[in-house]
Write a protein that holds these residues in place. Structure first.
Motif, mmCIF file in Angstrom:
data_model
loop_
_atom_site.group_PDB
_atom_site.id
_atom_site.type_symbol
_atom_site.label_atom_id
_atom_site.label_comp_id
_atom_site.label_asym_id
_atom_site.label_seq_id
_atom_site.Cartn_x
_atom_site.Cartn_y
_atom_site.Cartn_z
ATOM 1 N N PRO A 77 -34.430 -5.939 -1.441
ATOM 2 C CA PRO A 77 -35.512 -4.989 -1.689
ATOM 3 C C PRO A 77 -35.361 -3.741 -0.826
ATOM 4 N N ARG A 78 -36.290 -2.813 -0.986
ATOM 5 C CA ARG A 78 -36.286 -1.562 -0.219
ATOM 6 C C ARG A 78 -36.408 -1.845 1.275
ATOM 7 N N THR A 79 -37.326 -2.748 1.643
ATOM 8 C CA THR A 79 -37.487 -3.146 3.045
ATOM 9 C C THR A 79 -37.046 -4.590 3.194
ATOM 10 N N ILE A 80 -36.201 -4.855 4.193
ATOM 11 C CA ILE A 80 -35.575 -6.167 4.388
ATOM 12 C C ILE A 80 -36.048 -6.737 5.721
ATOM 13 N N PRO A 81 -37.013 -7.680 5.695
ATOM 14 C CA PRO A 81 -37.541 -8.234 6.948
ATOM 15 C C PRO A 81 -36.457 -8.928 7.774
ATOM 16 N N ILE A 82 -36.560 -8.782 9.085
ATOM 17 C CA ILE A 82 -35.646 -9.455 10.018
ATOM 18 C C ILE A 82 -36.453 -10.565 10.691
ATOM 19 N N LEU A 83 -36.045 -11.815 10.472
ATOM 20 C CA LEU A 83 -36.795 -12.968 10.952
ATOM 21 C C LEU A 83 -36.109 -13.583 12.170
ATOM 22 N N PHE A 84 -36.906 -13.949 13.174
ATOM 23 C CA PHE A 84 -36.336 -14.539 14.387
ATOM 24 C C PHE A 84 -37.432 -15.252 15.160
ATOM 25 N N ASP A 85 -37.008 -16.160 16.046
ATOM 26 C CA ASP A 85 -37.926 -16.863 16.938
ATOM 27 C C ASP A 85 -37.962 -16.123 18.274
ATOM 28 N N GLY A 86 -39.097 -16.192 18.930
ATOM 29 C CA GLY A 86 -39.202 -15.569 20.249
ATOM 30 C C GLY A 86 -39.681 -14.136 20.163
ATOM 31 N N GLU A 87 -39.476 -13.429 21.255
ATOM 32 C CA GLU A 87 -39.973 -12.058 21.387
ATOM 33 C C GLU A 87 -38.845 -11.042 21.236
ATOM 34 N N MET A 88 -39.217 -9.855 20.804
ATOM 35 C CA MET A 88 -38.277 -8.753 20.795
ATOM 36 C C MET A 88 -38.133 -8.238 22.231
ATOM 37 N N GLY A 89 -36.913 -7.915 22.617
ATOM 38 C CA GLY A 89 -36.679 -7.420 23.969
ATOM 39 C C GLY A 89 -36.266 -5.963 23.952
ATOM 40 N N GLU A 90 -35.631 -5.540 25.037
ATOM 41 C CA GLU A 90 -35.137 -4.177 25.151
ATOM 42 C C GLU A 90 -33.726 -4.198 25.718
ATOM 43 N N CYS A 91 -32.959 -3.195 25.353
ATOM 44 C CA CYS A 91 -31.610 -3.025 25.892
ATOM 45 C C CYS A 91 -31.509 -1.617 26.461
ATOM 46 N N CYS A 92 -31.179 -1.535 27.746
ATOM 47 C CA CYS A 92 -31.008 -0.246 28.408
ATOM 48 C C CYS A 92 -29.534 -0.119 28.793
ATOM 49 N N ARG A 93 -28.917 1.013 28.437
ATOM 50 C CA ARG A 93 -27.500 1.195 28.756
ATOM 51 C C ARG A 93 -27.231 2.662 29.057
ATOM 52 N N PRO A 94 -26.183 2.930 29.842
ATOM 53 C CA PRO A 94 -25.851 4.319 30.164
ATOM 54 C C PRO A 94 -25.052 4.973 29.043
ATOM 55 N N LEU A 95 -25.320 6.241 28.787
ATOM 56 C CA LEU A 95 -24.521 7.043 27.864
ATOM 57 C C LEU A 95 -23.862 8.153 28.679
ATOM 58 N N ARG A 96 -22.543 8.250 28.563
ATOM 59 C CA ARG A 96 -21.806 9.257 29.331
ATOM 60 C C ARG A 96 -21.352 10.378 28.401
ATOM 61 N N ALA A 97 -21.439 11.602 28.871
ATOM 62 C CA ALA A 97 -21.015 12.746 28.070
ATOM 63 C C ALA A 97 -20.383 13.798 28.963
ATOM 64 N N SER A 98 -19.339 14.459 28.431
ATOM 65 C CA SER A 98 -18.709 15.575 29.141
ATOM 66 C C SER A 98 -19.374 16.860 28.680
ATOM 67 N N THR A 99 -19.912 17.622 29.613
ATOM 68 C CA THR A 99 -20.587 18.883 29.291
ATOM 69 C C THR A 99 -19.948 20.000 30.100
ATOM 70 N N PRO A 100 -20.250 21.275 29.766
ATOM 71 C CA PRO A 100 -19.715 22.394 30.568
ATOM 72 C C PRO A 100 -20.132 22.301 32.036
ATOM 73 N N GLN A 101 -21.235 21.603 32.308
ATOM 74 C CA GLN A 101 -21.695 21.442 33.697
ATOM 75 C C GLN A 101 -21.073 20.212 34.370
ATOM 76 N N GLY A 102 -20.198 19.514 33.643
ATOM 77 C CA GLY A 102 -19.557 18.327 34.197
ATOM 78 C C GLY A 102 -20.017 17.055 33.498
ATOM 79 N N GLU A 103 -19.615 15.916 34.060
ATOM 80 C CA GLU A 103 -19.983 14.625 33.478
ATOM 81 C C GLU A 103 -21.476 14.368 33.658
ATOM 82 N N ARG A 104 -22.122 13.880 32.610
ATOM 83 C CA ARG A 104 -23.541 13.536 32.688
ATOM 84 C C ARG A 104 -23.726 12.101 32.225
#
Length: 201
Positions: free
Chosen positions: A111-138
């Motif tokens: 269907p248009r919307t596809i439910p995602i089924l799971f047991d337990g709670e939804m969590g969070e994922c935090c991760r670093p993103l690195r990028a090269s800019t004219p001001q240097g690495e960020r």
């Protein structure tokens, strides 16, 4: 015409892809979407909780709070996968020329919307993103809602051309290597799939 009823079982956690700030989504992403007529519905599906952190990516939610994928996210996975497998000699994908157009016009997901089924709670994922800019690495931090491994979702794939059935199965098999959602290159969103009998209604 061929129909394949599938169940994905995620072997790795899945990360949300929608910006938590609905204004960002409305003005940029949805404004460039091919199906712009559903912008308001999609913004509403992100919900009030999604506004809490502007930089956070989330899952759209059904009225009862169940997170879901939109049908076009599955088609996006097919396009990304076919684009990669076209470079592998001997794959069924390597024989498709204008693959994005073929997927857009000849392969559909319901269907248009596809439910995602799971047991337990939804969590969070935090991760670093690195990028090269004219001001240097960020380095900045990215935060996403995360659904745990073991989650499932069921949907139907409709191939208007019978010849596409085998290549669709090839794309689904590729889910064990690269999955759906944010940060796929780290292994997030990987899945196994099986053919199932879906309940009617």
């Amino acid at each position: 015409m061929k129909e394949i009823n599938v169940r994905l079982t995620f072997t790795e956690p899945v990360l949300g892809t929608y910006p938590g700030n609905p204004d960002i989504y409305r003005e940029y992403i949805a404004g460039n979407a091919p199906d712009a007529g559903t912008i308001e519905d999609e913004v509403d599906a992100i919900g009030v909780d999604g506004v809490v952190e502007k930089g956070k990516t989330v899952f759209p939610k059904l009225d009862d709070g169940t997170p879901f994928f939109y049908d076009y996210q599955i088609k996006g996975f097919f396009k990304d996968t076919c684009g990669g497998l076209r470079k592998v000699k001997g794959t069924k994908s390597s024989g498709i020329k204008a693959f994005k157009k073929e997927i857009d016009k000849l392969v559909f997901v319901e269907p248009r919307t596809i439910p995602i089924l799971f047991d337990g709670e939804m969590g969070e994922c935090c991760r670093p993103l690195r990028a090269s800019t004219p001001q240097g690495e960020r380095v900045i931090l990215a935060l996403s809602e995360q659904i745990p491994a073991g989650a499932t979702c069921d949907f139907t794939i409709i191939c208007l051309c019978d010849d596409h059935e085998k290549v669709v199965r090839e794309w689904l098999d590729y889910g064990r290597f690269s999955g759906i959602g944010q940060w796929r290159n780290s292994g997030k969103g990987r899945f196994r799939w099986e053919e199932v009998v879906l309940k009617q209604g």
